[in-house]
Design an enzyme around this catalytic site. Structure first.
Site, PDB file in Angstrom:
ATOM      1  N   GLU A 138      15.868  48.980  85.428  1.00  0.00           N
ATOM      2  CA  GLU A 138      16.198  47.973  84.426  1.00  0.00           C
ATOM      3  C   GLU A 138      14.965  47.288  83.857  1.00  0.00           C
ATOM      4  O   GLU A 138      13.965  47.104  84.540  1.00  0.00           O
ATOM      5  CB  GLU A 138      17.125  46.919  85.055  1.00  0.00           C
ATOM      6  CG  GLU A 138      18.476  47.518  85.413  1.00  0.00           C
ATOM      7  CD  GLU A 138      19.478  46.479  85.904  1.00  0.00           C
ATOM      8  OE1 GLU A 138      20.632  46.571  85.486  1.00  0.00           O
ATOM      9  OE2 GLU A 138      19.117  45.592  86.688  1.00  0.00           O
ATOM     10  N   CYS A 185      10.285  41.967  80.801  1.00  0.00           N
ATOM     11  CA  CYS A 185      10.170  42.019  82.254  1.00  0.00           C
ATOM     12  C   CYS A 185      10.426  43.469  82.671  1.00  0.00           C
ATOM     13  O   CYS A 185      11.500  44.008  82.416  1.00  0.00           O
ATOM     14  CB  CYS A 185      11.211  41.069  82.845  1.00  0.00           C
ATOM     15  SG  CYS A 185      11.290  41.107  84.632  1.00  0.00           S
ATOM     16  N   CYS A 224      13.134  48.646  95.785  1.00  0.00           N
ATOM     17  CA  CYS A 224      12.003  47.944  96.386  1.00  0.00           C
ATOM     18  C   CYS A 224      12.093  48.079  97.895  1.00  0.00           C
ATOM     19  O   CYS A 224      13.178  48.066  98.457  1.00  0.00           O
ATOM     20  CB  CYS A 224      12.030  46.462  95.996  1.00  0.00           C
ATOM     21  SG  CYS A 224      10.521  45.582  96.466  1.00  0.00           S
ATOM     22  N   CYS A 226      13.159  41.407 100.575  1.00  0.00           N
ATOM     23  CA  CYS A 226      13.223  39.940 100.548  1.00  0.00           C
ATOM     24  C   CYS A 226      14.696  39.536 100.620  1.00  0.00           C
ATOM     25  O   CYS A 226      15.546  40.114  99.938  1.00  0.00           O
ATOM     26  CB  CYS A 226      12.579  39.383  99.287  1.00  0.00           C
ATOM     27  SG  CYS A 226      10.807  39.775  99.196  1.00  0.00           S
ATOM     28  N   CYS A 285      16.878  38.552  97.321  1.00  0.00           N
ATOM     29  CA  CYS A 285      16.725  39.373  96.105  1.00  0.00           C
ATOM     30  C   CYS A 285      17.745  40.503  96.099  1.00  0.00           C
ATOM     31  O   CYS A 285      17.880  41.230  97.093  1.00  0.00           O
ATOM     32  CB  CYS A 285      15.315  39.942  96.049  1.00  0.00           C
ATOM     33  SG  CYS A 285      15.023  40.967  94.584  1.00  0.00           S
ATOM     34  N   CYS A 321      16.310  36.595  87.071  1.00  0.00           N
ATOM     35  CA  CYS A 321      15.394  36.946  88.169  1.00  0.00           C
ATOM     36  C   CYS A 321      16.173  37.314  89.420  1.00  0.00           C
ATOM     37  O   CYS A 321      17.076  36.606  89.834  1.00  0.00           O
ATOM     38  CB  CYS A 321      14.514  35.761  88.544  1.00  0.00           C
ATOM     39  SG  CYS A 321      13.550  35.104  87.219  1.00  0.00           S
TER      40      CYS A 321
HETATM   41  N1  SAH Z   1       7.871  42.275  93.942  1.00  0.00           N
HETATM   42  C1  SAH Z   1       7.319  41.359  93.000  1.00  0.00           C
HETATM   43  C2  SAH Z   1       7.968  41.393  91.620  1.00  0.00           C
HETATM   44  C3  SAH Z   1       9.488  41.411  91.525  1.00  0.00           C
HETATM   45  S1  SAH Z   1      10.399  39.950  91.824  1.00  0.00           S
HETATM   46  C4  SAH Z   1       7.345  39.969  93.569  1.00  0.00           C
HETATM   47  O1  SAH Z   1       7.853  39.779  94.666  1.00  0.00           O
HETATM   48  O2  SAH Z   1       6.798  39.069  92.952  1.00  0.00           O
HETATM   49  C5  SAH Z   1      10.227  38.883  90.485  1.00  0.00           C
HETATM   50  C6  SAH Z   1      10.514  37.420  90.866  1.00  0.00           C
HETATM   51  O3  SAH Z   1      11.943  37.147  90.980  1.00  0.00           O
HETATM   52  C7  SAH Z   1       9.913  37.065  92.214  1.00  0.00           C
HETATM   53  O4  SAH Z   1       9.284  35.839  92.181  1.00  0.00           O
HETATM   54  C8  SAH Z   1      11.135  37.032  93.079  1.00  0.00           C
HETATM   55  O5  SAH Z   1      10.888  36.325  94.227  1.00  0.00           O
HETATM   56  C9  SAH Z   1      12.167  36.419  92.157  1.00  0.00           C
HETATM   57  N2  SAH Z   1      13.537  36.555  92.649  1.00  0.00           N
HETATM   58  C10 SAH Z   1      14.022  37.548  93.421  1.00  0.00           C
HETATM   59  N3  SAH Z   1      15.338  37.353  93.691  1.00  0.00           N
HETATM   60  C11 SAH Z   1      15.687  36.208  93.069  1.00  0.00           C
HETATM   61  C12 SAH Z   1      16.941  35.508  92.934  1.00  0.00           C
HETATM   62  N4  SAH Z   1      18.043  35.965  93.508  1.00  0.00           N
HETATM   63  N5  SAH Z   1      16.939  34.393  92.207  1.00  0.00           N
HETATM   64  C13 SAH Z   1      15.808  33.960  91.597  1.00  0.00           C
HETATM   65  N6  SAH Z   1      14.622  34.590  91.668  1.00  0.00           N
HETATM   66  C14 SAH Z   1      14.550  35.702  92.398  1.00  0.00           C
END
Ligand code: SAH
Length: 366
Positions: free
Chosen positions: A96, A109, A116, A120, A123, A340
């Site tokens: 995406e 973006c 991934c 985390c 996410c 995000c």
């Molecule tokens: N792997 C990289 C880039 C992808 S995530 C990183 O970790 O930075 C892009 C951003 O979205 C990151 O800051 C991540 O922590 C945030 N993010 C992930 N899941 C989210 C959620 N459910 N709500 C809000 N932000 C989120």
């Protein structure tokens, strides 16, 4: 034509690689610049359209090379003007990309991996598991396709690119860097270093290597002011602890690269207390940084909730008072699951994480 009929995809080449390729074919290196311009500035994918190349060269190129971008699987527009594409890759997996127009800029973006591997806990991409790294062509192909589609529509072109889609860009280092070179190249997208941002969960060796090869902007997904909590939210923290990660970021931005953006997702009752805001301010005292608070975007079966607006404001005020520039990221595109952490793609998981999670969800371990 190669014996196996596979044509070279010119989207895989940055300027240096393109020049080397033309030279190896006995052509002048300036052909590389001409072809880059056709591909990336005009959005052209047919050699016939490259009218400043002679007919013989065009025919020769046609037989060995192609410009193969991505197929659009779905294209959804949010009521707030943002737009999300699901792109299908040659191997059937989907990724995406999200377009976010604002008064001053239009941000794309993009994804760097299929899924991934970092897992985390907050996410939704993590839930989908991991398949593989994207090639340079698949990374720049997102910008190429979107630029072309926006042009067709008369929409504002992309002015900023952020690696905040699916994947951890520093774990796909070479392909990501090659793609950023094209983004910055005057013969391609000509975006300044301030307009290309790599976001990382904190891969320290990658950060060190990054400093040696580029000057693009950096964002760090921090999300917690202490190692215990951060290790729960971002398991990679068990390998690279906060201090080490912040030092690597400080060293990176230290050399004239301004400030690192600290991303901090606001999770109700988890990382959003006054005490944690103060701890964050202390942690960042000597880091040239600004903070982006991201209201958590929920997805099915998550144990987290978004902090309320008052809590986020209070957290921001504490950071402000400590002298830290802090903004709250406005949630965009959540009606099309484009916000995000909501990017999920559609691909085969090689880690079997999805299956394991399904068991946990049914067993209510989540
Ligand atoms: N792997 C990289 C880039 C992808 S995530 C990183 O970790 O930075 C892009 C951003 O979205 C990151 O800051 C991540 O922590 C945030 N993010 C992930 N899941 C989210 C959620 N459910 N709500 C809000 N932000 C989120």
């Amino acid at each position: 034509m190669n014996s196996d009929n596979v044509k070279v995809n010119l989207l895989d080449f940055d300027r240096a690689a393109m020049a080397a390729w033309f030279e190896a074919r006995g052509e002048k290196p300036f052909r590389a610049r001409q072809v880059l311009k056709w591909i990336h500035q005009q959005g052209v994918d047919s050699f016939d359209a490259m009218t400043n190349l002679g007919k013989a060269l065009r025919t020769a190129l046609e037989s060995v090379a192609e410009v193969r971008a991505l197929d659009v699987a779905t294209d959804r527009k949010s009521s707030d003007g943002s737009r999300k594409w699901l792109f299908r890759l040659a191997d059937g997996n989907c990724i995406e990309s999200v377009y976010i127009p604002e008064p001053e800029r239009a941000t794309l973006c993009i994804s760097s991996q299929i899924g991934c591997a970092l897992n985390c806990s907050f996410c939704s991409t993590a839930r989908q598991g991991y398949n593989r790294n994207l090639s340079t062509a698949e990374i720049i192909g997102q910008l190429w396709m979107v630029s072309r589609l926006l042009r067709e529509d008369g929409s504002v072109p992309v002015s900023n690119v952020v690696f905040m889609g699916m994947g951890e860009p520093l774990l796909n280092f070479d392909n990501v860097i090659r793609a950023t070179r094209l983004m910055q190249d005057d013969f391609a997208y000509a975006l300044s270093k301030r307009r290309v941002t790599l976001s990382t969960a904190g891969v320290v060796p990658g950060l060190r290597q990054l400093a040696e090869v580029t000057d693009i902007s950096l964002a760090l997904s921090l999300h917690a002011p202490d190692d215990k909590l951060r290790s729960e939210l971002v398991p990679l923290n068990k390998k690279y602890a906060i201090r080490e990660v912040l030092q690597a970021c400080t060293d990176y931005v230290g050399e004239g690269r301004r400030r690192v953006t600290i991303e901090y997702v606001m999770l109700d009752g988890v990382n959003d207390s006054d005490k944690q805001a103060k701890a964050l301010a202390r942690l960042l005292r000597r880091v040239p940084s600004k903070v982006n608070l991201i209201p958590f975007n929920p997805f099915p079966n998550t144990r987290y909730r978004r902090s309320c607006a008052e809590r986020i404001d209070r957290f921001r005020d504490i950071l402000h008072h400590a002298g830290i520039v802090t903004i709250t990221r406005r949630t965009r595109g959540d009606d099309i699951e484009a916000a995000c952490g909501q990017l999920a793609g559609d691909f085969r998981d090689r880690t079997r994480r999805r299956e394991r999670l399904a068991v946990e969800v049914n067993g209510e371990l989540i």
